[in-house]
Design a protein around this motif. Structure first.
Motif, PDB file in Angstrom:
ATOM      1  N   ASN A  25     -19.241 -43.406 -30.831  1.00  0.00           N
ATOM      2  CA  ASN A  25     -17.792 -43.382 -30.649  1.00  0.00           C
ATOM      3  C   ASN A  25     -17.138 -43.963 -31.892  1.00  0.00           C
ATOM      4  OD1 ASN A  25     -15.326 -43.027 -29.447  1.00  0.00           O
ATOM      5  ND2 ASN A  25     -15.388 -44.956 -28.343  1.00  0.00           N
ATOM      6  N   PRO A  26     -16.447 -43.158 -32.670  1.00  0.00           N
ATOM      7  CA  PRO A  26     -16.076 -41.763 -32.414  1.00  0.00           C
ATOM      8  C   PRO A  26     -17.275 -40.832 -32.581  1.00  0.00           C
ATOM      9  CG  PRO A  26     -15.210 -42.478 -34.534  1.00  0.00           C
ATOM     10  CD  PRO A  26     -15.843 -43.684 -33.890  1.00  0.00           C
ATOM     11  N   SER A  44     -11.252 -36.211 -19.610  1.00  0.00           N
ATOM     12  CA  SER A  44      -9.832 -35.875 -19.497  1.00  0.00           C
ATOM     13  C   SER A  44      -9.136 -36.148 -20.819  1.00  0.00           C
ATOM     14  CB  SER A  44      -9.165 -36.739 -18.423  1.00  0.00           C
ATOM     15  OG  SER A  44      -9.819 -36.613 -17.194  1.00  0.00           O
ATOM     16  N   ASP A  45      -8.026 -35.426 -21.056  1.00  0.00           N
ATOM     17  CA  ASP A  45      -7.220 -35.730 -22.233  1.00  0.00           C
ATOM     18  C   ASP A  45      -6.223 -36.827 -21.880  1.00  0.00           C
ATOM     19  OD1 ASP A  45      -5.156 -34.444 -20.837  1.00  0.00           O
ATOM     20  OD2 ASP A  45      -5.181 -32.674 -22.102  1.00  0.00           O
ATOM     21  N   LEU A  67      -8.151 -38.142 -28.660  1.00  0.00           N
ATOM     22  CA  LEU A  67      -8.451 -39.234 -27.753  1.00  0.00           C
ATOM     23  C   LEU A  67      -8.763 -38.674 -26.366  1.00  0.00           C
ATOM     24  CD1 LEU A  67      -8.576 -42.282 -27.200  1.00  0.00           C
ATOM     25  CD2 LEU A  67      -6.128 -42.189 -26.715  1.00  0.00           C
ATOM     26  N   LEU A  68      -9.902 -39.075 -25.825  1.00  0.00           N
ATOM     27  CA  LEU A  68     -10.351 -38.596 -24.519  1.00  0.00           C
ATOM     28  C   LEU A  68     -10.649 -39.782 -23.621  1.00  0.00           C
ATOM     29  CD1 LEU A  68     -12.943 -36.029 -25.880  1.00  0.00           C
ATOM     30  CD2 LEU A  68     -10.630 -35.521 -25.085  1.00  0.00           C
ATOM     31  N   ALA A  85     -12.856 -38.013 -30.252  1.00  0.00           N
ATOM     32  CA  ALA A  85     -13.572 -36.816 -30.699  1.00  0.00           C
ATOM     33  C   ALA A  85     -12.999 -36.365 -32.031  1.00  0.00           C
ATOM     34  CB  ALA A  85     -13.421 -35.705 -29.670  1.00  0.00           C
ATOM     35  N   GLY A  86     -13.874 -36.191 -33.039  1.00  0.00           N
ATOM     36  CA  GLY A  86     -13.466 -35.672 -34.339  1.00  0.00           C
ATOM     37  C   GLY A  86     -13.456 -34.162 -34.334  1.00  0.00           C
TER      38      GLY A  86
END
Length: 87
Positions: A25-26, A44-45, A67-68, A85-86
């Motif tokens: 993470n990330p 989820s977003d 961002l999740l 998440a990249g």
């Protein structure tokens, strides 16, 4: 430690920090969830839309960015962790 560069943070949890671990993470490409057997997940977003859900042993992450929030439901409770998440 730089802000946002540490381990996944717990927003809401009933579980001990050691029971559910998200890494890296990330992430870029894929991430892993270490959780008790029989656990399920939901990604989820930031608007709360569910993007993925299923068992923790196979997580399709293609197309996830930003961002999740990852909710992990185990036989003993739930943990919610922030994940970046990249592209």
């Amino acid at each position: 430690e730089l802000q946002g560069c540490g381990p996944a943070s717990f927003a809401d949890t009933d579980l001990a920090r050691e029971e559910v671990i998200l890494y890296p993470n990330p992430f870029q490409g894929s991430f892993r969830i270490h959780a008790p057997a029989g656990s399920r997940f939901r990604v989820s977003d930031i608007q709360g839309r569910i993007l993925r859900e299923g068992l923790t042993d196979g997580i399709p992450v293609e197309g996830l960015t930003g961002l999740l929030w990852v909710t992990v439901l185990t036989p003993d409770g739930k943990a919610v962790q922030r994940l970046i998440a990249g592209e």
